[in-house]
Design a protein around this motif. Structure first.
Motif, PDB file in Angstrom:
ATOM      1  N   ARG A 204     -32.652 -47.194  -1.537  1.00 52.03           N
ATOM      2  CA  ARG A 204     -31.572 -47.383  -0.560  1.00 52.03           C
ATOM      3  C   ARG A 204     -32.166 -47.901   0.730  1.00 52.03           C
ATOM      4  NH1 ARG A 204     -27.773 -42.056  -2.076  1.00 52.03           N
ATOM      5  NH2 ARG A 204     -27.845 -42.515  -4.297  1.00 52.03           N
TER       6      ARG A 204
ATOM      7  N   GLY B 153     -20.727 -35.817 -13.744  1.00 54.47           N
ATOM      8  CA  GLY B 153     -22.161 -35.556 -13.633  1.00 54.47           C
ATOM      9  C   GLY B 153     -22.563 -35.204 -12.230  1.00 54.47           C
ATOM     10  N   ILE B 154     -23.858 -35.253 -12.038  1.00 53.04           N
ATOM     11  CA  ILE B 154     -24.421 -34.849 -10.746  1.00 53.04           C
ATOM     12  C   ILE B 154     -25.813 -35.449 -10.638  1.00 53.04           C
ATOM     13  CG2 ILE B 154     -25.425 -32.702 -11.665  1.00 53.04           C
ATOM     14  CD1 ILE B 154     -24.560 -31.377  -8.953  1.00 53.04           C
TER      15      ILE B 154
ATOM     16  N   HIS C 239     -17.241 -40.196  -1.478  1.00 53.26           N
ATOM     17  CA  HIS C 239     -18.403 -40.055  -2.352  1.00 53.26           C
ATOM     18  C   HIS C 239     -18.748 -41.440  -2.887  1.00 53.26           C
ATOM     19  CE1 HIS C 239     -20.194 -38.290  -6.288  1.00 53.26           C
ATOM     20  NE2 HIS C 239     -21.122 -38.364  -5.373  1.00 53.26           N
ATOM     21  N   HIS C 240     -18.174 -41.851  -3.969  1.00 54.84           N
ATOM     22  CA  HIS C 240     -18.214 -43.252  -4.395  1.00 54.84           C
ATOM     23  C   HIS C 240     -16.919 -43.528  -5.144  1.00 54.84           C
ATOM     24  CE1 HIS C 240     -19.399 -41.516  -8.170  1.00 54.84           C
ATOM     25  NE2 HIS C 240     -20.627 -41.255  -7.794  1.00 54.84           N
TER      26      HIS C 240
ATOM     27  N   SER D  47     -28.512 -45.879  -7.445  1.00 56.71           N
ATOM     28  CA  SER D  47     -28.472 -44.753  -8.372  1.00 56.71           C
ATOM     29  C   SER D  47     -28.133 -45.340  -9.744  1.00 56.71           C
ATOM     30  CB  SER D  47     -27.406 -43.734  -7.970  1.00 56.71           C
ATOM     31  OG  SER D  47     -26.146 -44.140  -8.477  1.00 56.71           O
TER      32      SER D  47
ATOM     33  N   GLY E 176     -22.206 -34.722  -6.973  1.00 59.61           N
ATOM     34  CA  GLY E 176     -21.681 -35.451  -8.119  1.00 59.61           C
ATOM     35  C   GLY E 176     -20.178 -35.294  -8.187  1.00 59.61           C
ATOM     36  N   SER E 177     -19.632 -35.695  -9.320  1.00 57.37           N
ATOM     37  CA  SER E 177     -18.178 -35.620  -9.451  1.00 57.37           C
ATOM     38  C   SER E 177     -17.753 -35.781 -10.900  1.00 57.37           C
ATOM     39  CB  SER E 177     -17.521 -36.726  -8.611  1.00 57.37           C
ATOM     40  OG  SER E 177     -17.927 -38.003  -9.044  1.00 57.37           O
TER      41      SER E 177
ATOM     42  N   GLN F  13     -34.376 -39.167  -8.192  1.00 54.19           N
ATOM     43  CA  GLN F  13     -33.215 -38.326  -8.467  1.00 54.19           C
ATOM     44  C   GLN F  13     -33.359 -37.720  -9.845  1.00 54.19           C
ATOM     45  OE1 GLN F  13     -29.491 -40.431  -8.400  1.00 54.19           O
ATOM     46  NE2 GLN F  13     -29.170 -40.065  -6.229  1.00 54.19           N
TER      47      GLN F  13
ATOM     48  N   ARG G 211     -15.391 -38.102 -13.115  1.00 57.77           N
ATOM     49  CA  ARG G 211     -15.135 -39.536 -12.872  1.00 57.77           C
ATOM     50  C   ARG G 211     -13.748 -39.983 -13.322  1.00 57.77           C
ATOM     51  NH1 ARG G 211     -20.069 -38.877 -10.405  1.00 57.77           N
ATOM     52  NH2 ARG G 211     -21.663 -38.433 -11.965  1.00 57.77           N
TER      53      ARG G 211
ATOM     54  N   ASP H 249     -30.966 -37.089 -12.483  1.00 57.48           N
ATOM     55  CA  ASP H 249     -29.621 -37.612 -12.657  1.00 57.48           C
ATOM     56  C   ASP H 249     -29.051 -37.108 -13.990  1.00 57.48           C
ATOM     57  OD1 ASP H 249     -27.591 -39.341 -11.678  1.00 57.48           O
ATOM     58  OD2 ASP H 249     -28.144 -40.843 -13.177  1.00 57.48           O
TER      59      ASP H 249
ATOM     60  N   LYS I  54     -25.073 -44.637 -16.308  1.00 58.48           N
ATOM     61  CA  LYS I  54     -24.908 -43.325 -16.955  1.00 58.48           C
ATOM     62  C   LYS I  54     -23.478 -43.146 -17.417  1.00 58.48           C
ATOM     63  CE  LYS I  54     -24.608 -40.284 -12.851  1.00 58.48           C
ATOM     64  NZ  LYS I  54     -24.991 -38.996 -12.297  1.00 58.48           N
TER      65      LYS I  54
ATOM     66  N   GLN J 259     -25.693 -44.726 -11.445  1.00 62.50           N
ATOM     67  CA  GLN J 259     -24.314 -44.291 -11.627  1.00 62.50           C
ATOM     68  C   GLN J 259     -23.568 -44.999 -12.760  1.00 62.50           C
ATOM     69  OE1 GLN J 259     -22.937 -41.696 -10.190  1.00 62.50           O
ATOM     70  NE2 GLN J 259     -21.059 -42.019 -11.358  1.00 62.50           N
TER      71      GLN J 259
HETATM   72  N1  ASP Z   1     -24.611 -41.250  -8.166  1.00 64.58           N
HETATM   73  C1  ASP Z   1     -24.383 -40.142  -7.280  1.00 64.58           C
HETATM   74  C2  ASP Z   1     -25.402 -40.143  -6.164  1.00 64.58           C
HETATM   75  O1  ASP Z   1     -26.433 -40.789  -6.254  1.00 64.58           O
HETATM   76  C3  ASP Z   1     -24.443 -38.834  -7.977  1.00 64.58           C
HETATM   77  C4  ASP Z   1     -23.391 -38.665  -8.991  1.00 64.58           C
HETATM   78  O2  ASP Z   1     -22.214 -38.906  -8.687  1.00 64.58           O
HETATM   79  O3  ASP Z   1     -23.750 -38.234 -10.094  1.00 64.58           O
HETATM   80  O4  ASP Z   1     -25.215 -39.479  -5.163  1.00 64.58           O
END
Ligand code: ASP
Length: 572
Positions: A200, A509-510, A427-428, A176, A465-466, A214, A468, A216, A181, A178
């Motif tokens: 992926r 973001g999302i 999530h991440h 992504s 998303g989340s 995506q 950050r 994004d 951005k 991520q």
């Molecule tokens: N990068 C995240 C994803 O691909 C989305 C995000 O957190 O904006 O799921």
């Protein structure tokens, strides 16, 4: 100009349907009106590419075709050029529906000649256009981020690209955008979006693609509330412009825990009722040993009420029980509520009062069916979640043209990985914890809620998303807690940590799975339908036969040697 769809020789008069991407029109050739082009017309076969010049006329009365958009007219050909012929085709576009998918993917261009795909891709284009316009109006900039980059963790394996110039080094294709951005936010862009291709390398369960698109987004100085409102407006705009559908905003929200309790899953299909009821407390002391003991051992007894399910045959109940066992339950307890009596293999195990209390707790009415799973919560929830879907399928409770959105919020930030004996990000690792939970990070990581959100449409996750971590100390702390040694954190994400230290604004973001969203909007069953050149379930491109071998010379340039293993798969 276009393609011959079908040629018919009606004793001296030739008809063919001429197809181009705008539709189909009937062409007529008769020796009287069409003269010497008639002979050429005789040679035209299906899928020949032709140019026709002629006169459009109303079809003779009685020969109109009401099923065709152009069924009242035809073109009398005065000139016909055959621009290209075809050899025998593996299949004709018209019959593609009944052709094996592997063959359709191998000759994707023939498959794509079908009007169904013109509609899908016109709509895909329009949807992207609509979103671009909307976000542009809202002050977003579309910015591209690199494809050749380094690993961004989203929980999957990376696709790697070897470097020729630096032996033994690899780029990773982005899972992504991520980190880029987030860095654009540090740079001050405030509002970014991109239709980003992501890669992926996962074992392709279900309906996934190794590369996908995506939508994004990332924004600075944003709260969850503002982000939700923006996304809701964007989707409402999209659905009304592209599908002429009104979606109701704001979308309902469910906390993660509540979603699990009520639906057994964090991706609930909210078109379907039949919510889960927890009757553990009620049955803990009951005379039904199976139920009571499950609860006493720390398990749960949960059930759903199937309105008017009393009509299910014994065979159907057996099928459902078998499915429940396939999904990991020890069994399925069913209670058919008749007028007077309750039919169930377990009925005798309950006292009359207990049974009555159970039915009341479930809101059961005569004619209903009650289904229960007694097991560990991690088993009971998902099994009932699957049952809801199975019942909805059998009873046709969920129409694809109904759109039911729901936000899922307050996910846990971390979960314990038993195999690796460490905490990991749900999530991440860039997701922020709730401010008031930060104190638990070290003492009770399982209690920390993430400022993460997923958007679910009809039981499918279409986005997530989340908000950050934008302060370096917090980000470092989270790296530490997920067991990333400081040196490794520095090596992998030093550039991010450094950026956070250089005036990073709060941001969040999302990202939406654009293919998946389109699939649902169009009521399609597979994501492959909305991708022009999709890969198979085993990650191959049947059209180009990728992945493919390369020459020894190329390998050498890349400083790569291939280990010969006993079972080398050939890509099919
Ligand atoms: N990068 C995240 C994803 O691909 C989305 C995000 O957190 O904006 O799921």
């Amino acid at each position: 100009m276009g393609w011959v769809k079908r040629q018919r020789d009606h004793g001296g008069v030739i008809f063919f349907d001429l197809r181009d991407r705008t539709g189909i029109v009937q062409v007529v050739l008769s020796p009287d009106e069409s003269g010497d082009v008639f002979a050429k017309g005789e040679t035209a076969r299906a899928e020949y590419v032709v140019a026709v010049r002629g006169e459009v006329r109303r079809r003779p009365p009685g020969t109109e075709n009401p099923k065709m958009a152009t069924g009242e007219i035809e073109v009398v050909a005065k000139e016909l050029r055959i621009l290209n012929t075809v050899r025998s085709l593996p299949f004709y576009p018209d019959e593609a529906e009944s052709v094996d998918e592997a063959l359709r993917l191998r000759y994707r261009y023939l498959d794509l000649r079908r009007p169904k795909y013109w509609e899908i891709f016109a709509m895909r284009h329009r949807a992207a256009q609509e979103i671009r316009n909307f976000l542009t109006r809202k002050g977003f900039l579309e910015i591209e981020t690199p494809m050749l980059t380094r690993s961004t963790p989203e929980g999957a394996r990376d696709y790697l690209v070897p470097s020729r110039i630096y032996p033994g080094r690899f780029y990773a294709l982005p899972q992504s955008p991520q980190l880029f951005k987030q860095i654009l936010m540090v740079a001050g862009f405030e509002r970014y979006f991109q239709f980003a291709r992501c890669f992926r390398d996962e074992d392709l369960r279900a309906d996934r693609q190794p590369e996908f698109t995506q939508l994004d987004l990332e924004m600075s100085f944003i709260s969850e509330e503002e982000l939700f409102a923006l996304v809701e407006e964007m989707l409402a705009d999209l659905f009304s412009q592209v599908l002429e559908k009104n979606v109701k905003t704001p979308f309902p929200r469910l906390k993660y825990r509540e979603a699990l309790d009520r639906y057994g899953t964090d991706k609930p299909d909210t078109r379907i009722g039949m919510e889960i009821t927890n009757v553990s407390a009620l049955v803990a002391e009951s005379s039904c040993k199976i139920f009571a003991q499950t609860v006493q051992k720390g398990g749960v007894v949960k059930g759903i009420r199937v309105p008017e399910g009393a009509t299910f045959s014994r065979r159907v109940l057996d099928e459902l029980s078998r499915l429940a066992v396939d999904w990991g339950a020890r069994g399925l307890a069913w209670f058919v509520l008749g007028g007077e009596e309750v039919k169930s293999p377990l009925a005798k195990l309950f006292t009359a009062q207990e049974m009555e209390a159970l039915i009341t707790a479930m809101g059961g009415k005569p004619g209903d069916l009650l289904l229960f799973v007694a097991d560990k919560d991690e088993v009971a929830g998902p099994v009932l979640a699957n049952l809801r879907l199975e019942l909805a399928r059998r009873l046709q409770l969920a129409k694809p043209e109904d759109f039911s959105f729901v936000w899922i919020t307050e996910f846990p930030l971390l979960e314990y990985n038993e195999d690796e004996k460490r905490w990991e990000a749900v999530h991440h690792p860039f997701t922020a914890p709730y401010e008031e939970d930060i104190g638990f990070l070290e003492t009770a990581p399982e209690k920390v809620r993430a400022r993460a959100y997923d958007l679910i449409l009809n039981g499918t996750e279409i986005g997530g998303g989340s908000i950050r971590n934008y302060r370096r100390d917090l980000q470092e702390k989270i790296f530490r807690i997920i067991g990333l040694p400081e040196e490794e954190a520095q090596e992998k994400f030093g550039f991010l940590l450094e950026a956070l230290d250089c005036g990073a604004p709060p941001h969040g973001g999302i990202a939406f799975g654009f293919d998946r969203l389109l699939m649902l909007m169009l009521g399609r069953e597979t994501i492959r339908d909305v991708i022009a050149f999709p890969k198979t379930q085993s990650a191959t491109c049947l059209l180009t036969q990728a992945p493919a071998s390369v020459t020894p010379r190329q390998l050498e340039e890349l400083h790569i040697s291939i280990l010969e293993r006993a079972e080398q798969k050939s890509p099919r």
